[in-house]
Scaffold this active site. Structure first.
Site, short mmCIF file in Angstrom:
data_model
loop_
_atom_site.label_atom_id
_atom_site.label_comp_id
_atom_site.label_asym_id
_atom_site.label_seq_id
_atom_site.Cartn_x
_atom_site.Cartn_y
_atom_site.Cartn_z
N ARG A 87 -76.51 0.27 5.88
CA ARG A 87 -77.46 -0.59 5.38
C ARG A 87 -76.91 0.86 4.09
O ARG A 87 -78.11 0.31 3.12
CB ARG A 87 -79.08 -0.71 5.50
CG ARG A 87 -78.86 -1.68 6.43
CD ARG A 87 -79.25 -3.06 6.34
NE ARG A 87 -79.24 -4.22 7.37
CZ ARG A 87 -80.17 -4.34 7.66
NH1 ARG A 87 -80.84 -4.48 6.84
NH2 ARG A 87 -80.34 -5.91 8.77
N ARG A 91 -79.68 -3.81 -1.30
CA ARG A 91 -80.77 -3.62 -2.00
C ARG A 91 -81.28 -2.71 -2.20
O ARG A 91 -81.99 -2.26 -3.75
CB ARG A 91 -82.08 -4.41 -0.78
CG ARG A 91 -81.77 -5.98 -0.27
CD ARG A 91 -82.52 -6.20 -0.35
NE ARG A 91 -83.15 -6.09 0.91
CZ ARG A 91 -84.08 -6.74 1.78
NH1 ARG A 91 -84.97 -6.60 1.71
NH2 ARG A 91 -83.93 -5.19 2.91
N ASP A 136 -73.39 -9.66 8.27
CA ASP A 136 -75.34 -9.55 8.70
C ASP A 136 -74.40 -10.42 10.33
O ASP A 136 -73.55 -10.83 10.58
CB ASP A 136 -76.14 -10.71 8.21
CG ASP A 136 -77.67 -10.42 8.85
OD1 ASP A 136 -77.81 -9.67 9.07
OD2 ASP A 136 -77.67 -10.96 10.22
O1 CP3 Z 1 -74.81 -1.90 4.50
C1 CP3 Z 1 -74.77 -2.52 4.99
O2 CP3 Z 1 -75.03 -2.16 6.29
C2 CP3 Z 1 -74.76 -4.14 5.00
C3 CP3 Z 1 -74.19 -4.54 5.84
C4 CP3 Z 1 -75.31 -5.20 6.95
C5 CP3 Z 1 -76.23 -6.12 6.70
N1 CP3 Z 1 -77.24 -6.58 7.63
C6 CP3 Z 1 -76.53 -7.19 5.58
C7 CP3 Z 1 -77.86 -7.27 5.44
C8 CP3 Z 1 -75.46 -4.94 8.52
C9 CP3 Z 1 -74.39 -4.26 9.27
C10 CP3 Z 1 -76.92 -5.64 8.52
C11 CP3 Z 1 -76.32 -5.60 10.25
C12 CP3 Z 1 -78.18 -6.80 10.77
N2 CP3 Z 1 -78.28 -7.60 10.14
C13 CP3 Z 1 -78.88 -6.01 11.36
C14 CP3 Z 1 -78.32 -4.39 12.38
C15 CP3 Z 1 -78.75 -3.57 11.93
C16 CP3 Z 1 -80.12 -3.22 11.87
O3 CP3 Z 1 -80.39 -2.85 10.63
O4 CP3 Z 1 -80.47 -2.40 12.81
C17 CP3 Z 1 -79.75 -6.84 12.23
C18 CP3 Z 1 -80.76 -6.23 12.77
C19 CP3 Z 1 -79.37 -7.54 11.11
C20 CP3 Z 1 -80.69 -8.92 11.05
C21 CP3 Z 1 -81.45 -8.70 9.69
N3 CP3 Z 1 -80.00 -9.54 8.19
C22 CP3 Z 1 -82.47 -8.39 9.06
C23 CP3 Z 1 -83.00 -7.77 9.84
C24 CP3 Z 1 -82.31 -8.48 7.31
C25 CP3 Z 1 -83.07 -7.91 6.74
C26 CP3 Z 1 -84.64 -8.84 5.72
C27 CP3 Z 1 -84.77 -8.49 5.03
O5 CP3 Z 1 -84.88 -9.39 4.07
O6 CP3 Z 1 -86.44 -7.89 5.09
C28 CP3 Z 1 -81.17 -9.31 7.49
C29 CP3 Z 1 -80.77 -9.63 6.13
C30 CP3 Z 1 -79.88 -8.31 5.15
N4 CP3 Z 1 -78.39 -8.33 5.94
C31 CP3 Z 1 -79.83 -8.06 3.72
C32 CP3 Z 1 -78.48 -7.13 4.31
C33 CP3 Z 1 -78.18 -6.73 2.48
C34 CP3 Z 1 -80.69 -7.77 2.67
C35 CP3 Z 1 -80.55 -9.61 2.40
C36 CP3 Z 1 -80.71 -9.89 0.58
O7 CP3 Z 1 -80.49 -8.82 0.61
O8 CP3 Z 1 -81.17 -10.99 0.00
#
Ligand code: CP3
Length: 405
Positions: A87, A91, A136
């Site tokens: 991540r 954000r 994602d």
């Molecule tokens: O630097 C990076 O890792 C960016 C790429 C990335 C994202 N999601 C961007 C994202 C990666 C590798 C992921 C993987 C991901 N997504 C996982 C596995 C990694 C982990 O954390 O265990 C999981 C479980 C998800 C599912 C998911 N997508 C979640 C739990 C969330 C957060 C929800 C929240 O708002 O709290 C997302 C959204 C997400 N994916 C964001 C980002 C940057 C935030 C959304 C935003 O910025 O509007």
């Protein structure tokens, strides 16, 4: 988990990259855009479809500096301990929030220029040793037509949860490269921009994807998921088998476009007992890892709270096993065994501690990591949104200054 992440839009200081690495690191260009081992060569130029599974015979053009990240993944001695952060693109960065303004998460993943920019942001800012592709885990599901969205502050939400073989068949078809042509385009663009810093492609693992599809959204106890697993093995096998193929196809697209490593995120596998993991989940994670073995890029396998599963996760076939922060890294290394490298595992909340504590805890991770077959420094899970980017910048410099023995 997903929910605890808070979008802390106000608290980020302006980006100022402290370039105060230790003296010997002066050799390593630390300009915002530079990377220690940066070289304008693609390390894995030869990713033939025909080669056998064992590690690539290293198609490095002579004279090209090796990537510390790839070396550590392969159990070779790196020039310095490589570091990147799960991540890292997201954000915690003001420049990310700026670019993303008004653009929904899933839409941002389909815009190649935006994906390139967001993926590059932490590489420019920190000089990390690898980039993680901005996307994602639900992107390939969306791409094959699953009705889902990412709700800010919640995570993926699925409109029609999958709970029967019929649901599996009607909602989950195979993923074709054309379904995610924007991924191919973005990866290609990134390979040009990254100038030798490896790009890590990724996918969600079958269990973690299944959990979102069955629950309909994030879940604390994964009750519906486990209930289906115990009560309806036919649906379970159909679902996980299908997800394994989709995950493998998504990884192949990224590697074939130029990603030099892959990470399989089984984020929620830690909710399972070892016995259940072995019986219901490991075969499908192994299937994904095996399906990309011929691509000869390092495969990283990670899950949260998986201390009790590390041996099994290693056995599923990865080259590198991610260790979460709850595990003492020395114990984690023993559980993973001597055949694989490890990645991890500083507690992401340590970044909110005073600098001397961050350094002391990072040193403990580095010292333990030096006993592994290979060590890629990382956090034990993703960067929290409220993290001060300057603390991450100082941590990267600290890790890079550590002497490899
Ligand atoms: O630097 C990076 O890792 C960016 C790429 C990335 C994202 N999601 C961007 C994202 C990666 C590798 C992921 C993987 C991901 N997504 C996982 C596995 C990694 C982990 O954390 O265990 C999981 C479980 C998800 C599912 C998911 N997508 C979640 C739990 C969330 C957060 C929800 C929240 O708002 O709290 C997302 C959204 C997400 N994916 C964001 C980002 C940057 C935030 C959304 C935003 O910025 O509007």
């Amino acid at each position: 988990m997903s929910a605890p992440q808070k979008d802390d839009k106000s608290a980020e200081p302006t980006p100022v990259k402290p370039d105060a690495a230790k003296p010997e690191k002066a050799t390593k260009p630390k300009a915002p855009d530079a990377k220690p081992e940066k070289a304008a060569k693609p390390e894995k130029a030869a990713k033939s479809e025909t080669a056998a599974k064992p590690k690539a015979p290293d198609a490095k053009p002579e004279g090209a500096p090796a990537s510390a990240f790839l070396a550590a993944c392969r159990g070779e001695k790196p020039s310095h301990v490589p570091v990147w952060f799960m991540r890292q693109a997201g954000r915690s960065l003001p420049e990310y929030r700026k670019v993303r303004q008004g653009v929904p998460m899933l839409e941002s993943c389909t815009r190649p220029e935006m994906v390139v920019e967001i993926t590059m942001q932490p590489v420019r800012r920190y000089g990390v040793d690898a980039a993680i592709f901005y996307s994602d885990i639900v992107v390939p599901l969306k791409a094959i037509g699953v009705d889902l969205d990412i709700v800010p502050g919640t995570g993926p939400v699925v409109e029609n949860p999958i709970r029967s073989v019929k649901d599996v068949e009607s909602q989950l078809r195979d993923l074709e490269p054309d379904d995610v042509s924007y991924v191919t385009e973005a990866v290609r663009g990134l390979v040009g921009e990254l100038k030798g810093t490896p790009l890590i492609g990724f996918s969600g693992a079958p269990f973690t994807l299944a959990s979102y599809l069955i629950e309909g959204g994030p879940s604390r106890d994964h009750r519906l998921t486990k209930e289906l697993m115990y009560r309806d093995p036919d649906t379970w096998d159909a679902l996980l088998g299908r997800l394994a193929k989709i995950a493998a196809a998504f990884l192949r697209v990224q590697v074939q476009a130029g990603a030099q490593a892959v990470q399989l995120f089984d984020s929620w596998a830690g909710s399972l007992s070892r016995d259940d993991y072995e019986r219901y989940v490991k075969p499908y994670a192994a299937e994904v890892l095996d399906a990309v073995a011929d691509l000869e890029v390092p495969r990283i396998h990670f899950g949260v709270g998986t201390g009790e599963l590390l041996g099994e996760m290693a056995d599923a076939g990865a080259d590198v096993v991610g260790v979460d922060w709850r595990v003492d890294l020395a114990d984690g290394i023993k559980r993973v065994g001597s055949k694989r490298a490890v990645q991890g595992n500083l507690d992401p909340t340590v970044l909110f501690a005073p600098d001397d504590i961050i350094k002391a805890k990072a040193d403990a991770v580095l010292k333990a990591g030096s006993k592994a077959r290979g060590h890629v420094f990382n956090l034990g899970h993703g960067v929290l949104p409220a993290t001060d980017p300057d603390a991450l910048a100082r941590l990267v410099d600290h890790v890079h200054a550590y002497e490899v023995r």
